[in-house]
Design a protein around this motif. Structure first.
Motif, PDB file in Angstrom:
ATOM      1  N   ILE A  54      -7.099  -2.427   4.539  1.00  0.00           N
ATOM      2  CA  ILE A  54      -6.159  -1.792   3.603  1.00  0.00           C
ATOM      3  C   ILE A  54      -5.508  -0.583   4.265  1.00  0.00           C
ATOM      4  CG2 ILE A  54      -6.006  -0.462   1.453  1.00  0.00           C
ATOM      5  CD1 ILE A  54      -8.107  -2.418   0.298  1.00  0.00           C
ATOM      6  N   GLY A  55      -6.299   0.212   4.977  1.00  0.00           N
ATOM      7  CA  GLY A  55      -5.751   1.369   5.690  1.00  0.00           C
ATOM      8  C   GLY A  55      -4.736   0.957   6.744  1.00  0.00           C
ATOM      9  N   LYS A  56      -5.059  -0.085   7.525  1.00  0.00           N
ATOM     10  CA  LYS A  56      -4.124  -0.575   8.543  1.00  0.00           C
ATOM     11  C   LYS A  56      -2.848  -1.117   7.901  1.00  0.00           C
ATOM     12  CE  LYS A  56      -7.631  -1.903  11.909  1.00  0.00           C
ATOM     13  NZ  LYS A  56      -8.301  -3.041  12.556  1.00  0.00           N
ATOM     14  N   THR A  57      -3.001  -1.792   6.765  1.00  0.00           N
ATOM     15  CA  THR A  57      -1.840  -2.342   6.063  1.00  0.00           C
ATOM     16  C   THR A  57      -0.920  -1.223   5.582  1.00  0.00           C
ATOM     17  OG1 THR A  57      -3.159  -4.241   5.336  1.00  0.00           O
ATOM     18  CG2 THR A  57      -1.107  -3.817   4.142  1.00  0.00           C
ATOM     19  N   LYS A  58      -1.495  -0.187   5.010  1.00  0.00           N
ATOM     20  CA  LYS A  58      -0.688   0.951   4.557  1.00  0.00           C
ATOM     21  C   LYS A  58       0.035   1.612   5.724  1.00  0.00           C
ATOM     22  CE  LYS A  58      -3.335   2.209   0.446  1.00  0.00           C
ATOM     23  NZ  LYS A  58      -4.166   3.237  -0.200  1.00  0.00           N
ATOM     24  N   PHE A  59      -0.658   1.763   6.848  1.00  0.00           N
ATOM     25  CA  PHE A  59      -0.061   2.376   8.034  1.00  0.00           C
ATOM     26  C   PHE A  59       1.103   1.525   8.557  1.00  0.00           C
ATOM     27  CE2 PHE A  59       0.093   2.966  12.673  1.00  0.00           C
ATOM     28  CZ  PHE A  59       0.390   4.319  12.713  1.00  0.00           C
ATOM     29  N   THR A  60       0.897   0.221   8.610  1.00  0.00           N
ATOM     30  CA  THR A  60       1.945  -0.686   9.088  1.00  0.00           C
ATOM     31  C   THR A  60       3.149  -0.671   8.148  1.00  0.00           C
ATOM     32  OG1 THR A  60       0.241  -2.095  10.064  1.00  0.00           O
ATOM     33  CG2 THR A  60       2.425  -3.057   9.809  1.00  0.00           C
ATOM     34  N   LEU A  61       2.893  -0.664   6.849  1.00  0.00           N
ATOM     35  CA  LEU A  61       3.997  -0.605   5.875  1.00  0.00           C
ATOM     36  C   LEU A  61       4.736   0.724   5.961  1.00  0.00           C
ATOM     37  CD1 LEU A  61       2.352  -2.281   2.760  1.00  0.00           C
ATOM     38  CD2 LEU A  61       4.249  -3.193   4.132  1.00  0.00           C
ATOM     39  N   ALA A  62       4.015   1.811   6.235  1.00  0.00           N
ATOM     40  CA  ALA A  62       4.649   3.122   6.365  1.00  0.00           C
ATOM     41  C   ALA A  62       5.600   3.156   7.557  1.00  0.00           C
ATOM     42  CB  ALA A  62       3.596   4.215   6.504  1.00  0.00           C
ATOM     43  N   GLN A  63       5.354   2.305   8.539  1.00  0.00           N
ATOM     44  CA  GLN A  63       6.239   2.205   9.698  1.00  0.00           C
ATOM     45  C   GLN A  63       7.364   1.192   9.463  1.00  0.00           C
ATOM     46  OE1 GLN A  63       3.455   1.180  12.810  1.00  0.00           O
ATOM     47  NE2 GLN A  63       3.311   3.319  13.449  1.00  0.00           N
ATOM     48  N   PRO A  67       3.038  -6.333   7.683  1.00  0.00           N
ATOM     49  CA  PRO A  67       1.624  -6.368   8.128  1.00  0.00           C
ATOM     50  C   PRO A  67       1.092  -7.795   8.238  1.00  0.00           C
ATOM     51  CG  PRO A  67       1.739  -5.824   5.820  1.00  0.00           C
ATOM     52  CD  PRO A  67       3.161  -5.945   6.298  1.00  0.00           C
ATOM     53  N   GLU A  70      -2.662  -8.045   9.429  1.00  0.00           N
ATOM     54  CA  GLU A  70      -3.527  -7.430   8.420  1.00  0.00           C
ATOM     55  C   GLU A  70      -3.688  -8.339   7.202  1.00  0.00           C
ATOM     56  OE1 GLU A  70      -1.038  -5.900   9.953  1.00  0.00           O
ATOM     57  OE2 GLU A  70      -1.913  -4.193  10.992  1.00  0.00           O
TER      58      GLU A  70
END
Length: 155
Positions: A54-63, A67, A70
């Motif tokens: 979930i953290g990686k998904t949020k980070f990827t979406l923020a960029q 994802p 993910e």
């Protein structure tokens, strides 16, 4: 359909066979403890991996990126957690292989290649195959389809 029938009959029989054999060697109590502990440890590990995904998904979406990996990882961890909740040693082994990041990465690449091949060949369906047939049968022959890229501007 036949594959599902075999899956839901042969896997439980194999699980039962292995549980009986392990029970003969180490005893019933230890076998039950083994199955229960793999379930508890596995679900705890699945929760940690799920939160990390979930953290990686949020980070990827923020960029502003999709994802892809993910989302596949999340699905694999979900399936792995369900397998770990199922009593048995074979399903526990398969479940752990879907949850541990190293083995999950290898399985993810296999899944991606399989999806890619199905999409390229056009054999990937998102539902019952009759949906497209029903649509084509109900479609009017007089219907005209206009492609928006093929237009001329009239003054």
């Amino acid at each position: 359909m036949v594959k599902l029938i075999l899956l839901f009959t042969l896997v439980p029989l194999a699980e039962l066979f292995f549980l009986i054999k392990v029970g003969e060697y180490v005893g019933v109590g230890w076998t039950i403890l083994l199955v229960a502990s793999t379930g508890i440890v596995g679900v705890s590990l699945a929760k940690l991996q799920g939160l990390a995904i979930i953290g990686k998904t949020k980070f990827t979406l923020a960029q502003a990126k999709m994802p892809k990996d993910e989302l596949i990882d999340g699905l694999l961890v979900l399936i792995g957690a369900a397998m770990l909740l199922t009593p048995g040693l074979l399903t526990d082994l398969a479940g752990f292989s879907l949850i541990i990041p190293f083995t999950r990465a290898r399985i993810r690449s296999i899944v991606k290649d399989k999806f890619k091949g199905k999409i390229i060949t056009g054999s990937f369906n998102f539902g019952p195959s009759s949906v497209n047939q029903d649509y084509n049968q109900n479609k009017d022959d007089d219907e005209t389809i206009i492609d928006i890229d093929d237009y001329e501007e009239i003054d």
